[in-house]
Design an enzyme around this catalytic site. Structure first.
Site, PDB file in Angstrom:
ATOM      1  N   GLU A  31      -4.137  -1.913  14.359  1.00  0.00           N
ATOM      2  CA  GLU A  31      -4.369  -0.994  13.235  1.00  0.00           C
ATOM      3  C   GLU A  31      -4.899   0.348  13.747  1.00  0.00           C
ATOM      4  OE1 GLU A  31      -7.166  -2.627  10.458  1.00  0.00           O
ATOM      5  OE2 GLU A  31      -6.786  -1.080   8.946  1.00  0.00           O
ATOM      6  N   ARG A  38     -15.217  -2.717  10.658  1.00  0.00           N
ATOM      7  CA  ARG A  38     -15.048  -2.435   9.231  1.00  0.00           C
ATOM      8  C   ARG A  38     -16.206  -1.620   8.658  1.00  0.00           C
ATOM      9  NH1 ARG A  38     -10.387  -2.731   6.916  1.00  0.00           N
ATOM     10  NH2 ARG A  38     -11.445  -3.143   4.953  1.00  0.00           N
ATOM     11  N   TYR A  58      -7.691 -11.310  -0.672  1.00  0.00           N
ATOM     12  CA  TYR A  58      -8.072  -9.898  -0.647  1.00  0.00           C
ATOM     13  C   TYR A  58      -9.053  -9.592  -1.770  1.00  0.00           C
ATOM     14  CZ  TYR A  58      -7.826  -4.808  -0.776  1.00  0.00           C
ATOM     15  OH  TYR A  58      -8.150  -3.473  -0.748  1.00  0.00           O
ATOM     16  N   GLY A  97      -7.289   7.559   2.075  1.00  0.00           N
ATOM     17  CA  GLY A  97      -6.669   6.746   3.114  1.00  0.00           C
ATOM     18  C   GLY A  97      -7.526   6.682   4.363  1.00  0.00           C
ATOM     19  N   TRP A 128       0.856  -1.193   0.000  1.00  0.00           N
ATOM     20  CA  TRP A 128       0.000   0.000   0.000  1.00  0.00           C
ATOM     21  C   TRP A 128       0.888   1.238   0.000  1.00  0.00           C
ATOM     22  CZ3 TRP A 128      -2.986  -4.142   0.690  1.00  0.00           C
ATOM     23  CH2 TRP A 128      -4.343  -4.032   0.433  1.00  0.00           C
ATOM     24  N   TYR A 161     -13.420   1.666  12.232  1.00  0.00           N
ATOM     25  CA  TYR A 161     -12.488   2.197  11.242  1.00  0.00           C
ATOM     26  C   TYR A 161     -12.304   3.710  11.373  1.00  0.00           C
ATOM     27  CZ  TYR A 161      -9.922   0.583   7.107  1.00  0.00           C
ATOM     28  OH  TYR A 161      -8.941   0.238   6.230  1.00  0.00           O
ATOM     29  N   TRP A 162     -12.636   4.532  10.388  1.00  0.00           N
ATOM     30  CA  TRP A 162     -12.327   5.968  10.480  1.00  0.00           C
ATOM     31  C   TRP A 162     -13.486   6.791  11.042  1.00  0.00           C
ATOM     32  CZ3 TRP A 162      -7.515   7.994   9.804  1.00  0.00           C
ATOM     33  CH2 TRP A 162      -6.560   7.149   9.222  1.00  0.00           C
ATOM     34  N   GLN A 176      -3.146   7.593  -3.279  1.00  0.00           N
ATOM     35  CA  GLN A 176      -3.328   7.755  -1.826  1.00  0.00           C
ATOM     36  C   GLN A 176      -2.584   9.009  -1.369  1.00  0.00           C
ATOM     37  OE1 GLN A 176      -2.327   4.096   0.268  1.00  0.00           O
ATOM     38  NE2 GLN A 176      -4.396   3.976   1.091  1.00  0.00           N
ATOM     39  N   ASP A 179     -10.752   5.775   4.764  1.00  0.00           N
ATOM     40  CA  ASP A 179     -11.715   5.165   3.857  1.00  0.00           C
ATOM     41  C   ASP A 179     -13.187   5.471   4.114  1.00  0.00           C
ATOM     42  OD1 ASP A 179      -9.316   4.075   3.140  1.00  0.00           O
ATOM     43  OD2 ASP A 179      -9.908   1.994   3.430  1.00  0.00           O
ATOM     44  N   TRP A 231       0.647   4.759   1.027  1.00  0.00           N
ATOM     45  CA  TRP A 231       1.075   5.581   2.163  1.00  0.00           C
ATOM     46  C   TRP A 231       1.532   4.730   3.337  1.00  0.00           C
ATOM     47  CZ3 TRP A 231      -2.484   9.086   5.576  1.00  0.00           C
ATOM     48  CH2 TRP A 231      -3.645   8.428   5.979  1.00  0.00           C
TER      49      TRP A 231
HETATM   50  C1  DGY Z   1      -9.203  -1.709   2.154  1.00  0.00           C
HETATM   51  O1  DGY Z   1      -9.217  -2.698   1.427  1.00  0.00           O
HETATM   52  O2  DGY Z   1      -9.967  -1.550   3.114  1.00  0.00           O
HETATM   53  C2  DGY Z   1      -8.216  -0.691   1.936  1.00  0.00           C
HETATM   54  O3  DGY Z   1      -8.202   0.239   2.957  1.00  0.00           O
HETATM   55  C3  DGY Z   1      -8.364  -0.034   0.622  1.00  0.00           C
HETATM   56  O4  DGY Z   1      -7.264   0.762   0.442  1.00  0.00           O
END
Ligand code: DGY
Length: 429
Positions: free
Chosen positions: A398, A201, A87, A166, A39, A354-355, A107, A168, A41
């Site tokens: 993370e 997520r 993935y 970034g 990835w 997450y964010w 990114q 997301d 960044w």
């Molecule tokens: C993901 O797959 O969640 C990544 O953050 C995409 O960049």
């Protein structure tokens, strides 16, 4: 030796081992399973971790990243050096047709800032061959941003996919994503939720829109002009904008060292444009910088961790600084661990998802560095202290709950380990 330094020595060893274990030979995966490729960044931050014990490997991380640069200058957000079925969305979904295979978006451009840092640690010799080899590539990537991602010509950065930011699933993108139709998206199987708890997520509905945006770009052959003009998702990201502005300052330092006068002039003009442009992101009601939608022009009007990157970017009036510090101090009173990715109390705030609330150590590192440079040492120390406490309490996750410090997402996470080594261990302070 105190027990704290014993504990830190142990954490230092663990952090180095995480980087070594996640090293795939020239590049590092953010976290095996969840993110099994290179990835953009993440790699730049990871290089700072390697730089604390293996400079050669630090440079190599960026060289491998830049080896995937597109002919037009874009540095993709993922490089698929090897296959991995675990993935989604993999290289066939992106179908970018590049070698190495890659995603079709970018990114936040932290690479120039990191290259400058590595070069300085190596003694700042203008003849440094590895810096000299990367310089034209960094310049090409910055010019790509300036050419294709500044539709208002005001020095700000537009993102055409939330993954480019970034950050997301930040609530800043909700309104823009609501315009993205996922009606024609073919059924797909998410893989992220087989690696980590779904509560951490983005939701399924969000994911379908992310995929719709990939299908949109792929249908246009990833033509940067068409994607930028036609994408239903077009936002000015406060995070990318501040990081770009800082990266231009760092690239300018390299251009000066190389006595590349034409580029010095070009970047100075660019920086001045961005310094002025950032006022468009200032939200007087909230007292912070915010992202803004480009389709309807509306400000996101949300306080996120990226709202505090103005110090790192080197912008803002004294009055704006005072408001930013006030807002950050209020956040410091409201949660035990700074800096939440979304301010508690905001609609859709969630300390684990997450964010939408959790603390990310890379954001903390950028914010603290900016505060240090502005001589706001007390808040910088509070942020670094909180980052340190999170790792001591929970490990190298993370992201972390700003309320309890619980680790979330993937564990043994590369950039968290890198930030520990670079910024937080007693050896680095
Ligand atoms: C993901 O797959 O969640 C990544 O953050 C995409 O960049």
């Amino acid at each position: 030796m105190t027990s704290m330094s014993h504990a830190h020595r142990h954490l230092d060893d663990t952090a180095r081992n995480i980087l070594r274990r996640n090293d795939r030979g020239g590049y590092t995966v953010p976290r095996p399973g969840l993110y099994p490729f290179q990835w953009n960044w993440d790699s730049a931050f990871v290089a700072l971790g390697f730089a604390t014990f293996d400079m050669d490997r630090a440079w190599q991380e960026l060289e491998t990243l830049l080896s995937g640069q597109w002919a037009d200058g874009m540095i993709p957000h993922i490089l698929f050096h090897r296959d991995d079925e675990g993935y989604f969305p993999g290289p066939d979904v992106w179908a970018s047709g590049t070698r190495p295979r890659s995603s079709g978006i970018t990114q936040p451009p932290v690479a120039a800032t990191v290259v400058r840092e590595l070069w300085q640690r190596d003694g700042a010799d203008p003849a440094h061959p590895r810096m000299r080899a990367l310089y034209p590539k960094l310049l090409a990537s910055h010019r790509w941003f300036h050419r294709y991602r500044d539709p208002l010509h005001n020095g700000l950065v537009m993102a055409v996919h939330n993954w480019e930011t970034g950050r997301d699933n930040s609530a800043e993108w909700d309104a823009a994503l609501a315009r993205v139709s996922a009606r024609d998206v073919r059924p797909f199987q998410r893989r992220d939720t087989s690696h980590v708890d779904i509560a951490f997520r983005p939701t399924q509905a969000e994911y379908e829109r992310y995929v719709a945006l990939i299908e949109f770009g792929r249908a246009r052959g990833w033509d940067p002009v068409r994607v930028a003009a036609e994408s239903p998702f077009r936002v000015v990201d406060v995070g990318m904008t501040m990081i770009m502005l800082r990266a231009n300052r760092d690239l300018l330092a390299l251009a000066r060292a190389l006595d590349d006068q034409q580029v010095v002039q070009e970047l100075r003009t660019r920086i001045a444009l961005s310094e002025q442009g950032c006022d468009w992101l200032w939200n007087e009601d909230l007292g912070v910088h915010c992202s803004r939608d480009l389709v309807d022009g509306r400000p996101a009007a949300l306080v996120t961790s990226a709202s505090f990157l103005g110090f790192f970017a080197g912008i803002g009036s004294p009055a704006q600084h005072a408001r930013l510090l006030e807002r950050l101090a209020a956040l410091a009173d409201s949660v035990p661990y700074l800096v939440p990715s979304l301010a508690p109390g905001s609609r859709t705030y969630d300390p684990l998802r997450y964010w939408r609330g959790p603390v990310w150590l890379v954001m903390n590192a950028l914010i603290a560095r900016g505060l240090d440079e502005a001589a706001e040492t007390a808040l910088a120390n509070r942020i670094r202290g909180d980052s340190r406490a999170l790792v001591e309490r929970s490990g190298f996750w993370e992201h972390f709950s700003p309320e309890t410090g619980q680790g979330c997402g993937g564990d043994q996470f590369s950039w968290t380990a890198a930030m520990w080594l670079n910024d937080l261990t007693s050896a680095s302070t």
